[in-house]
Design an enzyme around this catalytic site. Structure first.
Site, PDB file in Angstrom:
ATOM      1  N   LEU A  59      32.071  32.771  40.713  1.00  0.00           N
ATOM      2  CA  LEU A  59      32.897  31.575  40.538  1.00  0.00           C
ATOM      3  C   LEU A  59      32.308  30.393  41.314  1.00  0.00           C
ATOM      4  O   LEU A  59      32.416  29.245  40.901  1.00  0.00           O
ATOM      5  CB  LEU A  59      34.334  31.848  41.002  1.00  0.00           C
ATOM      6  CG  LEU A  59      35.312  30.686  40.824  1.00  0.00           C
ATOM      7  CD1 LEU A  59      35.432  30.299  39.345  1.00  0.00           C
ATOM      8  CD2 LEU A  59      36.688  31.034  41.364  1.00  0.00           C
TER       9      LEU A  59
ATOM     10  N   SER B 111      38.384  34.699  39.962  1.00  0.00           N
ATOM     11  CA  SER B 111      39.064  34.512  41.237  1.00  0.00           C
ATOM     12  C   SER B 111      38.071  34.300  42.374  1.00  0.00           C
ATOM     13  O   SER B 111      37.010  34.927  42.431  1.00  0.00           O
ATOM     14  CB  SER B 111      39.984  35.710  41.511  1.00  0.00           C
ATOM     15  OG  SER B 111      39.546  36.433  42.635  1.00  0.00           O
ATOM     16  N   LYS B 112      38.449  33.384  43.251  1.00  0.00           N
ATOM     17  CA  LYS B 112      37.594  33.019  44.369  1.00  0.00           C
ATOM     18  C   LYS B 112      37.301  34.230  45.245  1.00  0.00           C
ATOM     19  O   LYS B 112      36.197  34.399  45.743  1.00  0.00           O
ATOM     20  CB  LYS B 112      38.338  31.939  45.169  1.00  0.00           C
ATOM     21  CG  LYS B 112      37.544  31.295  46.261  1.00  0.00           C
ATOM     22  CD  LYS B 112      38.326  30.112  46.808  1.00  0.00           C
ATOM     23  CE  LYS B 112      37.691  29.589  48.081  1.00  0.00           C
ATOM     24  NZ  LYS B 112      38.386  28.416  48.607  1.00  0.00           N
ATOM     25  N   ARG B 113      38.304  35.058  45.404  1.00  0.00           N
ATOM     26  CA  ARG B 113      38.180  36.196  46.299  1.00  0.00           C
ATOM     27  C   ARG B 113      37.334  37.317  45.690  1.00  0.00           C
ATOM     28  O   ARG B 113      36.517  37.920  46.352  1.00  0.00           O
ATOM     29  CB  ARG B 113      39.591  36.711  46.629  1.00  0.00           C
ATOM     30  CG  ARG B 113      39.702  37.586  47.833  1.00  0.00           C
ATOM     31  CD  ARG B 113      41.162  37.760  48.229  1.00  0.00           C
ATOM     32  NE  ARG B 113      42.014  38.046  47.072  1.00  0.00           N
ATOM     33  CZ  ARG B 113      42.178  39.246  46.531  1.00  0.00           C
ATOM     34  NH1 ARG B 113      41.564  40.282  47.040  1.00  0.00           N
ATOM     35  NH2 ARG B 113      42.971  39.419  45.487  1.00  0.00           N
ATOM     36  N   LYS B 114      37.558  37.570  44.390  1.00  0.00           N
ATOM     37  CA  LYS B 114      36.917  38.738  43.786  1.00  0.00           C
ATOM     38  C   LYS B 114      35.566  38.456  43.132  1.00  0.00           C
ATOM     39  O   LYS B 114      34.770  39.372  42.940  1.00  0.00           O
ATOM     40  CB  LYS B 114      37.839  39.312  42.696  1.00  0.00           C
ATOM     41  CG  LYS B 114      39.115  39.915  43.209  1.00  0.00           C
ATOM     42  CD  LYS B 114      39.807  40.658  42.070  1.00  0.00           C
ATOM     43  CE  LYS B 114      41.297  40.717  42.267  1.00  0.00           C
ATOM     44  NZ  LYS B 114      42.027  40.894  41.022  1.00  0.00           N
TER      45      LYS B 114
END
Ligand code: GLU
Length: 545
Positions: free
Chosen positions: A300, A293-296
């Site tokens: 990535l 995930s981009k956020r976590k």
């Protein structure tokens, strides 16, 4: 209904004939079996590992088959293109040695352009106009509010959501109703008039997933938005046909819309390309797998690998390991062979999620870095340091001869086996810091201060910079014996109670004094590289420290 008149009203004016468009983009002159593949990113400015994953597959398949890889920019969804996004895609992939043969911002053959979808508006509209004439597309005047009310109703009734069948309100408008809406200046989109029946199941062969069953499409999807810009679906069909893509490799999130695409290719009269839907990159999160995930997950983003100083070759090796199940073994067997010689095959790609594991990448990185020559290592570290390192770290490169000796030692060049101390450029540069300026205390002594000082004093009394490694070590042994440590390991092991410890413990004290760490390459060589003055000084400074 006069469809000719409607087409003219919706998309007025002269458009190039479909025949002339077809002729503008003839199939490429390529050997039999050559695949034309593409990368079709949206220019959001965020380039991620998934892009690289798909790019490597596309690149290998195109080039191993004697085909072409091109870059198309899918900018239909964006109000504004992010500045520099295309250059960023090209640069990011170039870092991993992925080169396009043609496409956006690429020198060379650009015969299938423009490669920016926003610049192809006339082409999409020409095809849309034709579909309207043939009664296979129609204007839809539904507002956002109407569409979301429709959706709510479908959800409430537990029905499939979307614009289809009896829910496709505008599909059956009369001619009078349409012109009334147009005259009233109501905004509209153009939708496909689907002829599909969801009761029909289609067998479909996906090049990666294998045989799958899909349901025929019955959604009247939007093909042109109210600003006349196409949706992904419509642009995909037209572009991949006209740009003569033979194999569409894309993320598996598109598999669900495949029935739409199949219907579009059919209604447009285009032969279908082959498709391969690539699995997503997953990672373990505690006990369960999830998508990166981009956020976590900072890992990535492709920029993460550059900033941390992962060697692009190592990242590529890892990606290939995830992409083709037998790559790892091949590479282990033939580490010297260029990656291009590996028989990459689409049917060896994983059908379900590939598990991304940073530890595994770190292992691969250690091995790949250990294979470099000191000169190549220096060049790699230098590039990183001058892009991301501190001023102090950059100063390490002032005396390259000195640095080469450090690197050769830390890499175990000339030894029986190469050392695997380096994982990334960032870590390697930090690791060699003790060769420059002051030592940084990393590990603690395991003897008390009095013993530490006794070892260090004793060492300085007999230390001679000119000693060879053997003489140096026999002096350390003598020192060990004089302080009650076993000079020989085997004596200590046979009778540990008889000694305070072994020569290894004495050497460790010296090692920590000189380098700040309990583990390091050969200490005699380190002291040779540091030079007489600095080596002595380190030992002396550690006394009473
Ligand atoms: N623009 C699409 C995306 O970035 C491309 C998908 C495709 O490869 O067709 O997801």
């Amino acid at each position: 209904m006069d469809l000719e008149k409607l087409a003219e009203r919706l998309l007025p004016g002269e458009y190039p004939s479909l025949e002339s468009i077809e002729n503008r983009y003839p199939p490429r002159d390529l050997p039999a079996g050559a695949e034309v593949t593409r990368l079709a990113p949206s220019p959001t400015g965020f380039i991620h590992l998934g892009n690289l994953f798909v790019a490597i597959a596309n690149e290998r398949i195109a080039h191993l088959s004697g085909g072409t890889l091109y870059l198309r920019i899918e900018d239909t969804d964006l109000k504004r293109k992010v500045d520099g996004a295309v250059e960023a895609v090209i640069a990011a992939l170039d870092y991993f040695d992925i080169r396009f043969d043609e496409g956006a911002e690429i020198d060379g053959s650009n015969a299938y352009g423009p490669y920016y979808q926003r610049q192809r508006a006339e082409i999409y509209r020409a095809y849309a106009k034709d579909l309207i004439r043939r009664g296979r597309a129609y204007p839809c005047f539904c507002t956002e509010e109407e569409l979301s009310a429709l959706r709510d109703e479908q959800v409430k009734n537990k029905e499939i959501t979307g614009y289809y069948g009896k829910y496709a309100k505008c599909r059956n408008m009369s001619e009078a109703e349409i012109y009334a809406a147009l005259d009233a200046g109501k905004p509209y989109v153009i939708r496909l008039r689907s002829m599909g029946d969801p009761a029909h199941k289609l067998a479909f062969h996906d090049e990666i997933k294998g045989d799958v069953t899909v349901t025929e499409n019955d959604q009247d999807v939007v093909i042109l938005k109210s600003d006349g810009i196409p949706t992904y679906h419509f642009a995909h069909a037209i572009d991949d046909h006209l740009m003569r893509t033979t194999l569409v490799i894309r993320g598996e999130e598109w598999l669900a819309s495949l029935p739409i695409h199949l219907e579009l290719f059919d209604v447009l009269g285009f032969p279908r390309p082959k498709y391969g839907h690539n699995c997503s990159l997953m990672k373990m999160d505690g006990e369960s797998k999830r998508k990166l995930s981009k956020r976590k997950d900072p890992e990535l983003s492709l920029s993460f690998y550059r900033q941390e100083g992962y060697h692009p070759f190592a990242v590529k090796v890892y990606m290939l390991t995830l992409l083709n199940s037998d790559f790892e073994e091949w590479h282990r067997k033939f580490p010297e062979r260029p990656l291009e010689e590996f028989a990459f095959r689409i049917n060896k790609m994983s059908r379900s999620g590939a598990l991304f594991d940073l530890d595994k990448l770190n292992d691969i990185s250690k091995t790949e870095l250990s294979q470099l020559s000191p000169e190549a290592m220096l060049a790699f570290l230098k590039e990183w340091a001058f892009a991301f390192g501190t001023e102090k770290e950059q100063s390490y490169f002032a005396d390259e001869e000195y640095l080469l000796r450090v690197l050769a030692l830390c890499m175990g060049v000339g030894g029986k086996k190469r050392r695997k101390d380096f994982v990334t450029a960032k870590q390697a540069v930090a690791e060699i810091g003790y060769f420059f300026g002051d030592r940084v205390q990393k590990d603690e002594y395991r003897v008390d201060n009095a013993m530490r000082d006794a070892v260090l004093h004793g060492f300085l009394q007999t230390y001679d910079y000119a000693d060879d490694a053997q003489t140096w070590f026999s002096k350390v042994k003598e020192l060990a014996a004089s302080l009650g440590f076993a000079a020989e390991m085997r004596d200590y092991k046979a009778n540990p109670e008889a000694y305070r410890g072994s020569v290894a413990d004495v050497a460790e004290v010296l090692r920590i004094a000189v380098t700040g760490r309990a583990n390091s390459p050969d200490l005699w060589t380190i002291m040779r590289i540091l030079g007489d003055g600095r080596a002595r000084e380190r030992v002396a400074q550690a006394i009473n420290s």
